[in-house]
Each structure stands twice: as structure tokens, then as C-alpha cells.
Design a protein around this motif. Sequence first.
Motif, PDB file in Angstrom:
ATOM      1  N   ASP A 244      24.275  36.382  46.239  1.00 40.37           N
ATOM      2  CA  ASP A 244      25.656  36.653  46.614  1.00 40.37           C
ATOM      3  C   ASP A 244      26.604  35.733  45.849  1.00 40.37           C
ATOM      4  OD1 ASP A 244      24.955  38.641  48.370  1.00 40.37           O
ATOM      5  OD2 ASP A 244      25.030  37.381  50.154  1.00 40.37           O
ATOM      6  N   TYR A 245      27.685  36.328  45.327  1.00 46.55           N
ATOM      7  CA  TYR A 245      28.735  35.573  44.646  1.00 46.55           C
ATOM      8  C   TYR A 245      30.071  35.877  45.309  1.00 46.55           C
ATOM      9  CZ  TYR A 245      25.479  34.539  40.820  1.00 46.55           C
ATOM     10  OH  TYR A 245      24.420  34.088  40.075  1.00 46.55           O
ATOM     11  N   LEU A 246      30.933  34.865  45.377  1.00 43.98           N
ATOM     12  CA  LEU A 246      32.282  35.031  45.899  1.00 43.98           C
ATOM     13  C   LEU A 246      33.259  35.143  44.743  1.00 43.98           C
ATOM     14  CD1 LEU A 246      32.361  32.425  48.829  1.00 43.98           C
ATOM     15  CD2 LEU A 246      32.239  34.917  49.011  1.00 43.98           C
ATOM     16  N   PHE A 247      34.183  36.102  44.842  1.00 44.27           N
ATOM     17  CA  PHE A 247      35.187  36.325  43.807  1.00 44.27           C
ATOM     18  C   PHE A 247      36.578  36.241  44.432  1.00 44.27           C
ATOM     19  CE2 PHE A 247      31.341  38.447  42.516  1.00 44.27           C
ATOM     20  CZ  PHE A 247      31.225  38.165  41.167  1.00 44.27           C
ATOM     21  N   ARG A 248      37.502  35.653  43.710  1.00 40.19           N
ATOM     22  CA  ARG A 248      38.894  35.599  44.151  1.00 40.19           C
ATOM     23  C   ARG A 248      39.804  35.688  42.928  1.00 40.19           C
ATOM     24  NH1 ARG A 248      39.838  29.249  46.031  1.00 40.19           N
ATOM     25  NH2 ARG A 248      39.720  28.313  43.947  1.00 40.19           N
ATOM     26  N   VAL A 249      41.043  36.126  43.144  1.00 38.68           N
ATOM     27  CA  VAL A 249      41.972  36.325  42.042  1.00 38.68           C
ATOM     28  C   VAL A 249      43.359  35.891  42.492  1.00 38.68           C
ATOM     29  CG1 VAL A 249      42.551  38.713  42.679  1.00 38.68           C
ATOM     30  CG2 VAL A 249      42.724  37.999  40.293  1.00 38.68           C
ATOM     31  N   CYS A 250      44.158  35.410  41.541  1.00 39.27           N
ATOM     32  CA  CYS A 250      45.558  35.082  41.808  1.00 39.27           C
ATOM     33  C   CYS A 250      46.368  35.517  40.594  1.00 39.27           C
ATOM     34  CB  CYS A 250      45.739  33.591  42.095  1.00 39.27           C
ATOM     35  SG  CYS A 250      45.361  32.505  40.700  1.00 39.27           S
ATOM     36  N   ALA A 251      47.683  35.350  40.671  1.00 44.91           N
ATOM     37  CA  ALA A 251      48.562  35.812  39.587  1.00 44.91           C
ATOM     38  C   ALA A 251      49.638  34.768  39.331  1.00 44.91           C
ATOM     39  CB  ALA A 251      49.187  37.155  39.944  1.00 44.91           C
ATOM     40  N   ARG A 252      50.229  34.871  38.138  1.00 47.85           N
ATOM     41  CA  ARG A 252      51.348  34.000  37.776  1.00 47.85           C
ATOM     42  C   ARG A 252      52.532  34.883  37.418  1.00 47.85           C
ATOM     43  NH1 ARG A 252      49.746  29.545  33.699  1.00 47.85           N
ATOM     44  NH2 ARG A 252      49.237  31.357  32.415  1.00 47.85           N
ATOM     45  N   GLY A 253      53.675  34.615  38.044  1.00 51.47           N
ATOM     46  CA  GLY A 253      54.853  35.448  37.842  1.00 51.47           C
ATOM     47  C   GLY A 253      55.477  35.240  36.477  1.00 51.47           C
ATOM     48  N   GLU A 254      56.289  36.217  36.073  1.00 56.72           N
ATOM     49  CA  GLU A 254      56.992  36.120  34.793  1.00 56.72           C
ATOM     50  C   GLU A 254      57.888  34.883  34.785  1.00 56.72           C
ATOM     51  OE1 GLU A 254      56.757  37.822  32.143  1.00 56.72           O
ATOM     52  OE2 GLU A 254      55.776  39.725  32.659  1.00 56.72           O
ATOM     53  N   GLY A 255      57.739  34.067  33.731  1.00 59.86           N
ATOM     54  CA  GLY A 255      58.563  32.884  33.582  1.00 59.86           C
ATOM     55  C   GLY A 255      58.205  31.737  34.506  1.00 59.86           C
ATOM     56  N   ARG A 256      57.093  31.833  35.221  1.00 59.28           N
ATOM     57  CA  ARG A 256      56.683  30.766  36.147  1.00 59.28           C
ATOM     58  C   ARG A 256      55.468  30.031  35.589  1.00 59.28           C
ATOM     59  NH1 ARG A 256      59.173  31.904  41.092  1.00 59.28           N
ATOM     60  NH2 ARG A 256      58.617  29.741  41.589  1.00 59.28           N
ATOM     61  N   THR A 257      55.271  28.807  36.064  1.00 60.55           N
ATOM     62  CA  THR A 257      54.109  28.024  35.638  1.00 60.55           C
ATOM     63  C   THR A 257      53.064  27.920  36.741  1.00 60.55           C
ATOM     64  OG1 THR A 257      55.218  25.977  36.320  1.00 60.55           O
ATOM     65  CG2 THR A 257      55.471  26.642  34.020  1.00 60.55           C
ATOM     66  N   GLU A 258      53.493  28.062  38.009  1.00 61.62           N
ATOM     67  CA  GLU A 258      52.548  27.908  39.110  1.00 61.62           C
ATOM     68  C   GLU A 258      51.861  29.238  39.413  1.00 61.62           C
ATOM     69  OE1 GLU A 258      56.365  29.221  41.042  1.00 61.62           O
ATOM     70  OE2 GLU A 258      55.774  27.892  39.404  1.00 61.62           O
ATOM     71  N   TRP A 259      50.640  29.167  39.955  1.00 63.86           N
ATOM     72  CA  TRP A 259      49.880  30.356  40.323  1.00 63.86           C
ATOM     73  C   TRP A 259      50.177  30.733  41.770  1.00 63.86           C
ATOM     74  CZ3 TRP A 259      47.422  33.107  36.701  1.00 63.86           C
ATOM     75  CH2 TRP A 259      47.069  32.472  35.512  1.00 63.86           C
ATOM     76  N   SER A 260      50.020  32.008  42.051  1.00 66.13           N
ATOM     77  CA  SER A 260      50.220  32.503  43.413  1.00 66.13           C
ATOM     78  C   SER A 260      49.062  32.076  44.310  1.00 66.13           C
ATOM     79  CB  SER A 260      50.300  34.041  43.388  1.00 66.13           C
ATOM     80  OG  SER A 260      49.006  34.594  43.174  1.00 66.13           O
ATOM     81  N   PRO A 261      49.183  32.311  45.627  1.00 65.79           N
ATOM     82  CA  PRO A 261      48.030  32.060  46.507  1.00 65.79           C
ATOM     83  C   PRO A 261      46.836  32.930  46.109  1.00 65.79           C
ATOM     84  CG  PRO A 261      50.035  32.330  47.796  1.00 65.79           C
ATOM     85  CD  PRO A 261      50.380  32.695  46.394  1.00 65.79           C
ATOM     86  N   TRP A 262      45.636  32.444  46.407  1.00 69.03           N
ATOM     87  CA  TRP A 262      44.414  33.184  46.077  1.00 69.03           C
ATOM     88  C   TRP A 262      44.255  34.387  47.006  1.00 69.03           C
ATOM     89  CZ3 TRP A 262      41.994  32.369  41.703  1.00 69.03           C
ATOM     90  CH2 TRP A 262      42.073  31.103  41.102  1.00 69.03           C
ATOM     91  N   SER A 263      43.610  35.402  46.493  1.00 66.42           N
ATOM     92  CA  SER A 263      43.266  36.559  47.311  1.00 66.42           C
ATOM     93  C   SER A 263      42.164  36.184  48.300  1.00 66.42           C
ATOM     94  CB  SER A 263      42.792  37.715  46.424  1.00 66.42           C
ATOM     95  OG  SER A 263      41.564  37.361  45.779  1.00 66.42           O
ATOM     96  N   ILE A 264      41.932  37.068  49.271  1.00 70.11           N
ATOM     97  CA  ILE A 264      40.824  36.861  50.192  1.00 70.11           C
ATOM     98  C   ILE A 264      39.518  36.969  49.396  1.00 70.11           C
ATOM     99  CG2 ILE A 264      39.706  37.664  52.301  1.00 70.11           C
ATOM    100  CD1 ILE A 264      42.545  36.595  52.675  1.00 70.11           C
ATOM    101  N   PRO A 265      38.640  35.959  49.448  1.00 70.42           N
ATOM    102  CA  PRO A 265      37.388  36.029  48.676  1.00 70.42           C
ATOM    103  C   PRO A 265      36.542  37.233  49.087  1.00 70.42           C
ATOM    104  CG  PRO A 265      37.787  33.803  49.456  1.00 70.42           C
ATOM    105  CD  PRO A 265      38.788  34.672  50.147  1.00 70.42           C
ATOM    106  N   GLN A 266      35.982  37.919  48.090  1.00 67.05           N
ATOM    107  CA  GLN A 266      35.117  39.065  48.320  1.00 67.05           C
ATOM    108  C   GLN A 266      33.708  38.738  47.816  1.00 67.05           C
ATOM    109  OE1 GLN A 266      36.097  41.861  49.896  1.00 67.05           O
ATOM    110  NE2 GLN A 266      38.176  41.073  50.134  1.00 67.05           N
ATOM    111  N   THR A 267      32.718  39.221  48.550  1.00 67.16           N
ATOM    112  CA  THR A 267      31.325  38.952  48.192  1.00 67.16           C
ATOM    113  C   THR A 267      30.756  40.125  47.400  1.00 67.16           C
ATOM    114  OG1 THR A 267      31.020  37.649  50.202  1.00 67.16           O
ATOM    115  CG2 THR A 267      29.039  38.402  49.082  1.00 67.16           C
ATOM    116  N   GLY A 268      30.089  39.813  46.298  1.00 64.71           N
ATOM    117  CA  GLY A 268      29.429  40.835  45.490  1.00 64.71           C
ATOM    118  C   GLY A 268      28.092  40.335  44.985  1.00 64.71           C
ATOM    119  N   TYR A 269      27.220  41.272  44.659  1.00 65.90           N
ATOM    120  CA  TYR A 269      25.920  40.897  44.099  1.00 65.90           C
ATOM    121  C   TYR A 269      25.409  42.085  43.285  1.00 65.90           C
ATOM    122  CZ  TYR A 269      23.815  43.802  47.759  1.00 65.90           C
ATOM    123  OH  TYR A 269      23.467  44.859  48.555  1.00 65.90           O
TER     124      TYR A 269
END
Length: 447
Positions: A244-269
Amino acid sequence: MKNKETVDVLLQEAKESIEAAQNYRSELQQRLHGLNQARKQVRGSSGQAREALRRHFAELQAAATRLLTERLTTLLAEVDTIEADSIKPLDDCQSLIEHGVGQADELLREGEAALRCGLGEKEDKLGSFTKKAMHIQLDSLPEVPALVDVPSVSAQLDDSLLGLLRDRVSRHGSVSSHPPVQIEELQERPGSIFVRWCKVDEDFAAADYRLQYRRSGSGGGQYEDAYIGRDCEFLVLHLDPHIDYLFRVCARGEGRTEWSPWSIPQTGYTTLAPHEWRSGTEGYILSSRRNIALRNDSSQSRCPVLYSNAPTYFCGQTLTFKISAAGQMDRRDGLGVCIGSDRGGESLQRDQAVCISTNGAVYVNGKEMTNQLPAVTVGSAVTFDMEVVNLFPVNNNNLSDSSNFKLRVTIGSGNREVVFDWLVDQAVDCLFFGCCFVHSGWKVLVF
């Protein structure tokens, strides 16, 4: 008799009702568990958000206090420097004047004493007084600077800073109930997982996405970056099957340097074994994971084929060959798939195989097609997609009947693709893959 039948019916109905009640209770318990998980997520994420806000603003307050203190110290030091540099000449002038006042006082005393003395001493006293007065130069006065020429120290303070600070602080930070992006799909691939994500906040203008993963469980370690870029999908390679592996993703807005909050981790295998080249083939060196092959010698008379370790390519999947280094081209070169790996090791341009040569020519069962793809170079990604197509109704009693099956093949390279039907002499759902190069220098990653 009727009573017995009635009892049997009632018993059956009671059993069915009990079973239905058990199922109903089980479903309700599962929903309660889901509610508890949801409540735990809300409580836990709220606690983490509070802690993050308190920590961040405490750090900001400490940093702002430190910066203001440093700036105040600097400005006070400037005042001290101006004061010291300005007071010194005034002190020097004061010392000179006070010295002159002392001399004048002494001269006055001597003059008054000379006037009061007797006639016998008056001439000598007055002569001495006159000489002393001439020596002091009573008509020479030190210059005292005018007030306009003396520094008048003041502090210039811009009141707009507080307004700017208030405006920036009022817009600093935000609280959201949902991350702007979420993982949409996890697909298992051989030794890898294909991850796709999407925006759930349409007002969020994303410039980049960041995908991370780690092994599930307490010993899974830290999250690692798998991808940063503008795409909304990525194939994470080098994963162990049945883990099992946990995956999460976030985004960075146009013209911003900070990242958004992480998504809810999802389990995949993945349950699929990774694609591997067969070790021990003369003329090729393999990486430790055996998914990268390097052609390490040349033979003008031979073009040895390096096959996969097993028939791990299944119809319905995408097989990709990524070229990371290139040697000299030869029309006998090939990248492709085949049925079986024991039909000669000198070429993929043979029966029961399809391949693309490094010059872009496509071969089906050893025959060159009219359609041609771009030549294979460094950075090229050659993809194979296949699906089973039935020519006639399937004969369940004879799945190997060649009249019942053909494979529809799509080969892609350089934003172009060719599609054709490949007749096979047996029903297959998994195939070998292979590569062959005449000259050294070719390096191929398969996934």
C-alpha cells in the motif's frame, strides 16, 4: 399438517427477517464507522489547522518584534552618531571660550590691583598689565555657530506603514474547508501506479501541481516528491507489488510562491509485477531494477534481441519505451512486442511480432508497413496499446482458433501514431516485449 406448514412458513419468514436485520445492523454499523472517520477527520484537521495558525502567527510576531527592535536600534545609533559628531566642535568652542573668560577674569583682577597700588609700584604694575593685555588680544573673539548651522536632529516616521501592515495582515492567511485539488483516480500498472487528480475549487487558478507519495503504515517514512508541473496526471514508477502507498497532491496559484493545503491522502497499490528485461543476454547491461537496458557493444553482423523476463504486457495496458541515450541507427533495430521469446534472437522483424525500427519503420510479422513514424531519438517515448478484436463469434471450445482473434495495435511516437490489426496464431492476453540494436549506445527504459 396445515399447522406444520404454517409454522414452517413463519420460521422461514423469521429467518429471513433475522438475516435482513443482521444485514441492516451491519450496514448501519459500517455507516457509523464512516461517520466516526468523518468526525475524526474534521476534528483532527481542525486541531492541526489551529496549531498551524498559532505557530505561524507566533513566529510572525516574534519576527516582527525582532525586526522592529533591530530597526529601532539602528535609528538610535544614527541619532547617537549625529549627536556625538555635532557636540564635539561645540564642546571644543566652549572650552576655548571658558579659557578666554578665565584669562579675562585674571586680567581684570590684575588691572584693578594695579589701579589700587601705591605710586611707587603703579608704573611697574601698569606696565606689566598693559603687556599682558596686549598678549591676550582682547579684540579677538571665537566664532560661535548660528543655530541654523547646528544640527537639529529629528525622526521621520511614515505613518502609512501601519496602514500597509494592517492591510496586508488583514489579507494574510486563509482557512478552507476543502483543499483546492483532490486525487481523482489511481490505476495499477506493472510496478507502478497511474495517478490522476483534478481541481475541486473552480475559483482557484493553479499554475503548478505537486504530487507526493510514501509507503503506508507507521514505518512508511516521509513523503517524497514524485512530480511537480502543470499536468494533472503522472505515472509513479519503481513501486513494489502488493504494498500500500499513500498519495497526496497540492497546487500553487498563479503568481504565488506558497503551496495550497494537501489533498486527502488516497491509498493505492499494484498487483502487477514490474516490467523487467531478461538478464544474461549478450551485448546488454541492465540496471539494478532490470527496467533499463544499455546496448554496450556493436556487431555489424549481429542484432541480438533482448526480451522481457516474462510475458508481463497485458492487452488493454500501455507499454512505453523511453529512450534516454541513442547510438547509430540501423534498419535492423527494433522495439516491440511478440508472442513467445524463443523464435530466434537476431531480430524483432519476424513472424508473430510487431515492432518499430529506430528509423520509424513499422513491421508486422516481419513485413514493413507503408505508414511510418518519426525516427527514434534521445527523449523519444514509443508506446504500444493493444486490445483483442473478435473476427467471428468466439468458439469457446477452441480458444486457440486463429480465425476468432486478432489484436488491434496502436503504436505511438513523436505525437503520431499508427493503428492496425495484427493476426495472431493463438489467443493471448499477455505478451513478451523486446528490443534489438546493431550499434552500441542505445539506452531504453521500459514501463
